[in-house]
Design a protein around this motif. Structure first.
Motif, short mmCIF file in Angstrom:
data_model
loop_
_atom_site.label_atom_id
_atom_site.label_comp_id
_atom_site.label_asym_id
_atom_site.label_seq_id
_atom_site.Cartn_x
_atom_site.Cartn_y
_atom_site.Cartn_z
N TRP A 21 127.93 3.31 56.95
CA TRP A 21 128.49 1.84 56.74
C TRP A 21 129.65 1.73 56.96
O TRP A 21 130.66 2.48 57.28
CB TRP A 21 128.39 1.82 54.96
CG TRP A 21 126.98 1.94 54.30
CD1 TRP A 21 126.00 3.05 54.04
CD2 TRP A 21 126.22 0.75 54.10
NE1 TRP A 21 125.05 2.61 53.53
CE2 TRP A 21 125.00 1.07 53.57
CE3 TRP A 21 126.66 -0.48 54.12
CZ2 TRP A 21 123.93 0.47 53.05
CZ3 TRP A 21 125.67 -1.32 53.65
CH2 TRP A 21 124.43 -0.85 53.33
N GLU A 33 131.20 -4.78 52.79
CA GLU A 33 130.57 -3.77 53.18
C GLU A 33 129.22 -3.84 53.85
O GLU A 33 128.62 -4.58 53.10
CB GLU A 33 130.78 -2.49 52.07
CG GLU A 33 132.21 -2.15 51.73
CD GLU A 33 132.13 -1.04 50.57
OE1 GLU A 33 131.27 -0.57 50.29
OE2 GLU A 33 133.23 -0.83 50.14
N ARG A 58 125.30 -4.56 51.44
CA ARG A 58 124.90 -3.51 50.48
C ARG A 58 123.62 -3.83 49.54
O ARG A 58 123.02 -3.42 49.08
CB ARG A 58 126.16 -2.79 49.76
CG ARG A 58 127.01 -2.08 50.42
CD ARG A 58 127.61 -0.96 49.59
NE ARG A 58 128.59 -0.47 50.56
CZ ARG A 58 128.22 1.25 50.82
NH1 ARG A 58 127.40 1.80 50.56
NH2 ARG A 58 129.15 1.76 51.38
N ASP A 59 123.89 -5.18 49.22
CA ASP A 59 122.93 -5.89 48.11
C ASP A 59 121.57 -6.47 48.95
O ASP A 59 120.76 -7.06 48.33
CB ASP A 59 123.77 -7.16 47.45
CG ASP A 59 123.93 -8.48 48.30
OD1 ASP A 59 123.64 -8.41 49.43
OD2 ASP A 59 124.44 -9.23 47.67
N ARG A 79 124.97 6.25 56.69
CA ARG A 79 123.80 5.69 55.88
C ARG A 79 122.91 6.68 55.34
O ARG A 79 122.70 7.82 55.98
CB ARG A 79 123.06 4.97 57.21
CG ARG A 79 123.58 3.98 58.11
CD ARG A 79 122.65 3.52 59.05
NE ARG A 79 123.19 2.49 59.79
CZ ARG A 79 122.25 1.43 60.36
NH1 ARG A 79 121.19 1.22 59.85
NH2 ARG A 79 123.10 0.37 60.89
#
Length: 80
Positions: A21, A33, A58-59, A79
């Motif tokens: 990430w 991010e 991330r979402d 990851r």
């Protein structure tokens, strides 16, 4: 092959994000991010095409950022 600094930054992000990430710091002050998804192009200004990166946040949503708009990045956790 040598690339312009903004394009090279995108290749560096792609390499660093292959297994990690990343935290992306935009020149306009935004920070997010994400994982790099793919290199692409976007239009800025008066119809000027520039190199860009599509990121998966991330979402689960996606965001496209031109290389010229990225200040720097840092590697976060791997990851999963």
């Amino acid at each position: 092959m040598r690339y312009n600094p903004n394009t090279q930054k995108l290749f560096d992000i792609e390499d660093a994000g292959e297994n990690n990430w990343l935290r992306i710091y935009c020149k306009n002050g935004e920070v997010f991010e994400a994982l790099p998804d793919c290199l692409t192009y976007t239009t800025i200004g008066d119809d000027e095409d520039v190199d860009a990166m599509l990121f998966r946040l991330r979402d689960g949503s996606y965001r496209e950022i031109a290389g010229v708009g990225i200040g720097h990045f840092e590697v976060l956790e791997p990851r999963t």
